[in-house]
Design a protein around this motif. Sequence first.
Motif, PDB file in Angstrom:
ATOM      1  N   PHE A 177      -7.679  -8.741 -11.405  1.00 30.07           N
ATOM      2  CA  PHE A 177      -6.278  -8.626 -11.924  1.00 30.07           C
ATOM      3  C   PHE A 177      -5.535  -7.513 -11.024  1.00 30.07           C
ATOM      4  N   GLY A 178      -6.234  -6.155 -10.479  1.00 36.76           N
ATOM      5  CA  GLY A 178      -5.569  -5.138  -8.967  1.00 36.76           C
ATOM      6  C   GLY A 178      -5.483  -6.376  -7.756  1.00 36.76           C
ATOM      7  N   ALA A 179      -6.639  -7.331  -7.339  1.00 42.10           N
ATOM      8  CA  ALA A 179      -5.977  -7.559  -6.512  1.00 42.10           C
ATOM      9  C   ALA A 179      -5.722  -8.908  -6.687  1.00 42.10           C
ATOM     10  N   GLY A 184      -2.850 -13.249  -0.618  1.00 43.82           N
ATOM     11  CA  GLY A 184      -4.390 -12.974  -0.068  1.00 43.82           C
ATOM     12  C   GLY A 184      -4.042 -14.004   1.199  1.00 43.82           C
ATOM     13  N   ASP A 185      -2.729 -15.144   0.990  1.00 43.85           N
ATOM     14  CA  ASP A 185      -1.770 -16.018   1.960  1.00 43.85           C
ATOM     15  C   ASP A 185      -1.087 -15.462   3.156  1.00 43.85           C
ATOM     16  N   ASN A 186      -0.805 -14.021   3.034  1.00 41.69           N
ATOM     17  CA  ASN A 186       0.789 -13.772   3.703  1.00 41.69           C
ATOM     18  C   ASN A 186      -0.309 -12.218   4.748  1.00 41.69           C
ATOM     19  N   VAL A 187      -0.090 -12.280   5.422  1.00 46.21           N
ATOM     20  CA  VAL A 187      -1.068 -11.432   6.810  1.00 46.21           C
ATOM     21  C   VAL A 187      -0.920 -10.035   6.920  1.00 46.21           C
ATOM     22  N   LYS A 193      -4.673  -5.832   0.656  1.00 46.27           N
ATOM     23  CA  LYS A 193      -5.906  -6.196   0.213  1.00 46.27           C
ATOM     24  C   LYS A 193      -6.809  -5.642   0.018  1.00 46.27           C
ATOM     25  N   SER A 194      -7.451  -5.708   1.434  1.00 54.53           N
ATOM     26  CA  SER A 194      -8.084  -5.275   1.727  1.00 54.53           C
ATOM     27  C   SER A 194      -8.820  -3.707   1.583  1.00 54.53           C
ATOM     28  N   SER A 195      -7.065  -3.431   1.467  1.00 54.06           N
ATOM     29  CA  SER A 195      -7.407  -1.649   1.192  1.00 54.06           C
ATOM     30  C   SER A 195      -7.493  -1.246  -0.306  1.00 54.06           C
ATOM     31  N   PHE A 196      -6.986  -2.402  -0.768  1.00 53.42           N
ATOM     32  CA  PHE A 196      -7.460  -2.161  -2.448  1.00 53.42           C
ATOM     33  C   PHE A 196      -8.705  -1.867  -2.869  1.00 53.42           C
ATOM     34  N   PHE A 197      -9.123  -2.622  -2.166  1.00 46.52           N
ATOM     35  CA  PHE A 197     -10.978  -2.470  -2.694  1.00 46.52           C
ATOM     36  C   PHE A 197     -11.561  -1.168  -2.035  1.00 46.52           C
ATOM     37  N   ASN A 198     -11.171  -0.922  -1.071  1.00 49.65           N
ATOM     38  CA  ASN A 198     -11.365   0.869  -0.468  1.00 49.65           C
ATOM     39  C   ASN A 198     -10.696   1.668  -1.656  1.00 49.65           C
ATOM     40  N   TRP A 199      -9.409   2.144  -1.847  1.00 48.37           N
ATOM     41  CA  TRP A 199      -8.952   2.808  -2.641  1.00 48.37           C
ATOM     42  C   TRP A 199      -9.574   2.887  -4.445  1.00 48.37           C
ATOM     43  N   VAL A 362     -10.754   8.159   5.958  1.00 51.44           N
ATOM     44  CA  VAL A 362     -11.410   7.367   7.225  1.00 51.44           C
ATOM     45  C   VAL A 362     -11.642   6.233   8.086  1.00 51.44           C
ATOM     46  N   TYR A 363     -12.068   5.150   7.232  1.00 45.49           N
ATOM     47  CA  TYR A 363     -12.301   3.920   7.382  1.00 45.49           C
ATOM     48  C   TYR A 363     -11.282   3.205   6.922  1.00 45.49           C
ATOM     49  N   ASP A 364     -10.789   3.842   5.860  1.00 47.36           N
ATOM     50  CA  ASP A 364      -8.914   2.781   5.647  1.00 47.36           C
ATOM     51  C   ASP A 364      -8.324   2.591   6.577  1.00 47.36           C
ATOM     52  N   TRP A 365      -7.991   4.401   7.318  1.00 47.65           N
ATOM     53  CA  TRP A 365      -7.254   4.893   7.837  1.00 47.65           C
ATOM     54  C   TRP A 365      -7.329   5.170  10.033  1.00 47.65           C
ATOM     55  N   VAL A 366      -8.972   4.719  10.087  1.00 54.07           N
ATOM     56  CA  VAL A 366      -8.497   5.439  11.096  1.00 54.07           C
ATOM     57  C   VAL A 366      -9.948   3.856  11.759  1.00 54.07           C
TER      58      VAL A 366
END
Length: 545
Positions: A177-179, A184-187, A193-199, A362-366
């Motif tokens: 539900f969070g994702a 996902g069809d919008n750039v 969305k990828s950052s969502f799974f990180n956070w 670090v992974y998400d921002w760098v």
Amino acid sequence: MDTGVDNGGAIKSRLIDDEDDVVEGFEDFKGLRAVRSKTGLWKSASFIIGVEVAEKFAYNGVSSNLITYLTGPLGQSTASAAASVNAWTGTLSLLPLLGAFVSDSFLGRYRTIIISVLVYILSLGLLSLSASLNSDCKVGANTSDCAPPQLKLVAFYLSLYLAAFGAGGMRPCIQAFGADQFDGDNVNESKLKSSFFNWLYFAMSSGSLLALLILNYIQDNLSWELGFGIPCIVMFAVLLLYLLGSPTYRFRLHTDAKNPFSRVGRVFLNAAIPHRGCSAFVAADAEQPITNEGDIRDAKALLGLLPIWFTSLGFAVVFSQGTTLFTKQGQTMDREIFLGLKIPAATMQSLSFFTIIFIIPVYDWVLVPAARSLTGRPAGISMLQRIGAGLFMSLLSMVIAALIETKRLAVAAEWGLVDEAGATLPMSVWWLAPQYVLFGLANVFAIVGLQEFFYDQVPSDLKSIGLALYLSIIGIGDFLSSFLIALLESITSRAELDSWFDNNMNRAHVDYFYWLLVGISAIVMLAYAFIAKSYVYRERDLVRC
């Protein structure tokens, strides 16, 4: 999504000046077309992440110290307590498959989360109540001399398995539900969305760490009632916040809105039973065939995930060692920090969580922006590349663990402490830090990668089920680890040499087991690399910046 709001036959769409502002395939809380600028994204995901933090706080507040409660107030032997813990965690790890099926077929993720949280609150309240019942059993008591009241046992196990059902409904639905709040069809939203799974994993780890640092202390030094009651209060508060965010949520429309159960059932039927054409199965009371090209395509997509699922089980077996054998190593080592202050061996697990909390930003921002500029992918690297990196780090953690254990045994022999089971070796527990840190790094890559992969690569109607498949990897890994240890214990205890898992860790050979896991991990990695190389992503993963 039928939220229960009666629109009285009102028009289900609205005129929007900019058609690009509509998120296709989604509706809002009122059943109207979801507007991109008014629904979803982080403003919605933050409410949902809060529920996951509370669940991890509650789960770790119970599970991390459960064996102490069983051998203390409930008066169980160590063997019985361990069996009880394994049975509960194993059940809890497989129940998300049931919760996801109910969600995707009947209730939807929004309602399933609400019902599951209510069940969780009830279970924690009952658990706190059961802990308040008098018992003569204390930690270290002879279990034959004490027995808790029967009502205490009944209330305890009822509440414990109610919590398992609550977690089974929450875990796959919260993540899916969070994702769903990101298109996902919008750039641009695909990047988010990828950052969502990180956070999300950052928040999960934070909740787990808080439970280890706060609730365990309260349970050991203040009271079990309070230690179980605090998560109950936290879950109730988070439920109110979750409901407060309802007007901002996006709800995914089901492909077969009139009969979602039929849609999900058809996909599973096609995945389970071979067929020769698009009209292989025909409903007895309908003119249309049960199957169609879309169902068959989705069934093939579901089956295509199984090789990744199987090859990830090796990582799950390694993953299960972090809370068991790693802790057993630490119990024999010098755990003094300063001035006579000793830390519990289990506290070393916090190093993995600290690593996760430090590395994810670090992974998400760098790292992601740097990789994105090279590959053009919204997530920087592909999901399978990320999982593969995690598998390699888990293999490396086992290599380090085996080398450290070999050194620990050498220290025991050098100081003549091989037969002193309870002796503290003159070797600092901080020698274990590298393997815990590598464990945390492996989780950042493998766990988060698996979450995103099993969400993104399943059909749109099966997102919760996809995440339940990911969760089952960890659960099956726990069972496989227990089976492997039991098998090796049976084999090695019959030989003339000492058992690999002797109660005296100084005579055991856990290092042999670690080297075995290194070999298994290497074989699995080769199989994974072959499968990942030939895997064809859904088109959505190929969106370029």
